[in-house]
Design a protein around this motif. Structure first.
Motif, PDB file in Angstrom:
ATOM      1  N   LEU A  95       0.831  -1.199   0.000  1.00  0.00           N
ATOM      2  CA  LEU A  95       0.000   0.000   0.000  1.00  0.00           C
ATOM      3  C   LEU A  95       0.871   1.256   0.000  1.00  0.00           C
ATOM      4  N   PHE A  96       2.049   1.181   0.603  1.00  0.00           N
ATOM      5  CA  PHE A  96       2.839   2.376   0.909  1.00  0.00           C
ATOM      6  C   PHE A  96       3.575   2.957  -0.296  1.00  0.00           C
ATOM      7  N   VAL A 123      -1.399  -8.190   1.053  1.00  0.00           N
ATOM      8  CA  VAL A 123      -1.950  -7.905   2.385  1.00  0.00           C
ATOM      9  C   VAL A 123      -0.820  -7.953   3.415  1.00  0.00           C
ATOM     10  N   LEU A 124      -0.036  -9.020   3.382  1.00  0.00           N
ATOM     11  CA  LEU A 124       1.062  -9.193   4.337  1.00  0.00           C
ATOM     12  C   LEU A 124       2.098  -8.078   4.221  1.00  0.00           C
ATOM     13  N   LYS A 125       2.530  -7.775   3.024  1.00  0.00           N
ATOM     14  CA  LYS A 125       3.562  -6.742   2.827  1.00  0.00           C
ATOM     15  C   LYS A 125       3.058  -5.371   3.279  1.00  0.00           C
ATOM     16  N   SER A 126       1.802  -5.068   2.987  1.00  0.00           N
ATOM     17  CA  SER A 126       1.237  -3.784   3.417  1.00  0.00           C
ATOM     18  C   SER A 126       1.161  -3.704   4.935  1.00  0.00           C
ATOM     19  N   ALA A 127       0.734  -4.796   5.578  1.00  0.00           N
ATOM     20  CA  ALA A 127       0.637  -4.811   7.043  1.00  0.00           C
ATOM     21  C   ALA A 127       2.018  -4.708   7.682  1.00  0.00           C
ATOM     22  N   ILE A 139      -4.882  -7.438  10.411  1.00  0.00           N
ATOM     23  CA  ILE A 139      -5.281  -8.246   9.256  1.00  0.00           C
ATOM     24  C   ILE A 139      -6.560  -8.981   9.637  1.00  0.00           C
ATOM     25  N   VAL A 140      -7.591  -8.791   8.836  1.00  0.00           N
ATOM     26  CA  VAL A 140      -8.861  -9.473   9.058  1.00  0.00           C
ATOM     27  C   VAL A 140      -8.763 -10.815   8.343  1.00  0.00           C
TER      28      VAL A 140
END
Length: 189
Positions: A95-96, A123-127, A139-140
């Protein structure tokens, strides 16, 4: 989770990532987006775009998600994306991007709640990047999926526990409970 300082981040819910392994995430994410929006909390969508000569082409020989309809947000979420706080286009996992980083900083969000596809990559990389930037990442687990299958989704969650902490992995029911409590508290104010 600080709902008052949180944004929901819907990661790469695009036609090209939805298949028989990940399709179950579409209604789960749609429900989260609807409830999050109804509570007047910000929702951000990300869209991944591959391109000619990308690392994905060079190292994986992966040529997909370069144009519509693969790059389009899934029909169940198209309207929600139109009304989202922002849609962040990206050419990598996270995301960043510079635009997203500035948006998050300016908005003053402290918590980023991630759902979408694919658990083990974007998802993992963004979190993990949120964690490293000092934000509280969530993370949902049941509103995320892997287009590579449930074993890969589970592997992503194992790594997430190591990178951002076991307590940062939550269910949609937990998030909705927090959201309901927040909405109730703001009505009382």
């Amino acid at each position: 989770m600080d709902i008052g300082g949180a944004a929901l981040v819907v990661v790469d819910m695009q036609n090209g990532f939805v298949n028989h392994h990940s399709r179950h995430a579409v209604p789960a994410v749609s429900d989260m987006v609807a409830q999050w929006s109804a509570a007047d909390r910000p929702v951000i969508f990300t869209r991944y775009f591959n391109y000619h000569g990308s690392s994905y082409e060079r190292f994986f020989q992966w040529h997909r998600l370069q144009e519509p309809p693969e790059t389009d947000i899934v029909p169940a979420l198209t309207q929600a994306a139109v009304h989202a706080h922002a849609v962040i286009d990206k050419t990598g996992y996270t995301l960043f991007t510079p635009d997203a980083t500035e948006l998050i900083r300016r908005a003053g969000w402290t918590d980023l709640v991630f759902c979408g596809i694919a658990t083990e990559s974007c998802v993992l990389k963004s979190a993990a990047d949120a964690f490293e930037h000092g934000y509280a990442p969530w993370i949902v687990t049941d509103a995320s999926a892997s287009d590579a299958g449930p074993d890969v989704h589970d592997a992503g969650l194992v790594v997430a526990r190591r990178l951002i902490g076991t307590g940062q992995l939550v269910t949609a029911e937990h998030v909705m409970g927090q959201l309901t409590a927040y909405a109730g508290a703001t009505v009382l104010e």
